[in-house]
Design a protein around this motif. Structure first.
Motif, mmCIF file in Angstrom:
data_model
loop_
_atom_site.group_PDB
_atom_site.id
_atom_site.type_symbol
_atom_site.label_atom_id
_atom_site.label_comp_id
_atom_site.label_asym_id
_atom_site.label_seq_id
_atom_site.Cartn_x
_atom_site.Cartn_y
_atom_site.Cartn_z
ATOM 1 N N ASP A 183 0.827 -1.212 0.000
ATOM 2 C CA ASP A 183 0.000 0.000 0.000
ATOM 3 C C ASP A 183 0.862 1.262 0.000
ATOM 4 O OD1 ASP A 183 -2.600 -1.002 -0.082
ATOM 5 O OD2 ASP A 183 -2.728 -1.208 2.100
ATOM 6 N N LYS A 213 -6.676 -4.078 -2.761
ATOM 7 C CA LYS A 213 -7.741 -3.958 -1.757
ATOM 8 C C LYS A 213 -8.592 -5.223 -1.734
ATOM 9 C CE LYS A 213 -8.011 1.021 -1.840
ATOM 10 N NZ LYS A 213 -8.633 2.171 -2.440
ATOM 11 N N LYS A 216 -6.498 -7.939 -0.095
ATOM 12 C CA LYS A 216 -6.336 -7.649 1.328
ATOM 13 C C LYS A 216 -7.602 -7.995 2.106
ATOM 14 C CE LYS A 216 -5.707 -3.330 2.256
ATOM 15 N NZ LYS A 216 -5.164 -1.992 2.466
ATOM 16 N N ASN A 217 -8.748 -7.744 1.501
ATOM 17 C CA ASN A 217 -10.026 -8.011 2.163
ATOM 18 C C ASN A 217 -10.478 -9.450 1.985
ATOM 19 O OD1 ASN A 217 -10.203 -5.370 3.099
ATOM 20 N ND2 ASN A 217 -11.157 -4.663 1.208
#
Length: 131
Positions: free
Chosen positions: A101, A125, A128-129
């Protein structure tokens, strides 16, 4: 050409790269240092130095060097951004999303319009989620 003129920065850069390919990182570092003393702004040399730092595991130093090479919203950024994104992918795949990031944020602070970086940021993202 190099034997005749040891101040040939492209030749030193290429010879250093050959040393990296041979895993002779200390010799590569010496050649790159000589070349950098002659022309500290030679872009192919700086990219090779960043590659050497990556090979040595000095990722923060490599990222800092590459970020310093970026110009604001320039088409000349492509090779540098590709190198930075490869480090970000490596770190993300290792689970270090914070480092990845940070790379993305630092790129976008210099090159706000780069679609490759924006797309990578979206994918990061999602990964990561866990989606």
């Amino acid at each position: 050409a190099f034997i005749e003129d040891p101040r040939n920065v492209p030749a030193l850069t290429n010879l250093g790269y050959l040393d990296v390919l041979d895993n002779n990182l200390a010799e590569a570092e010496k050649k790159y240092a000589k070349a950098k003393a002659l022309d500290p702004d030679y872009k192919p040399l700086l990219l090779n130095i960043a590659g050497l730092k990556i090979a040595k595991g000095e990722l923060i130093e490599a990222v800092n060097l590459l970020i310093g090479m970026l110009k604001a919203d320039s088409k000349e950024n492509d090779k540098v951004i590709k190198a930075l994104l490869s480090v970000a992918v490596f770190k993300a795949n290792a689970g270090d999303f914070k480092f990845a990031d940070e790379i993305v944020s630092r790129i976008l602070s210099k090159d706000k319009m780069n679609m490759d970086v924006k797309e990578f940021s979206k994918q990061l993202k999602i990964k990561k989620n866990g989606k």
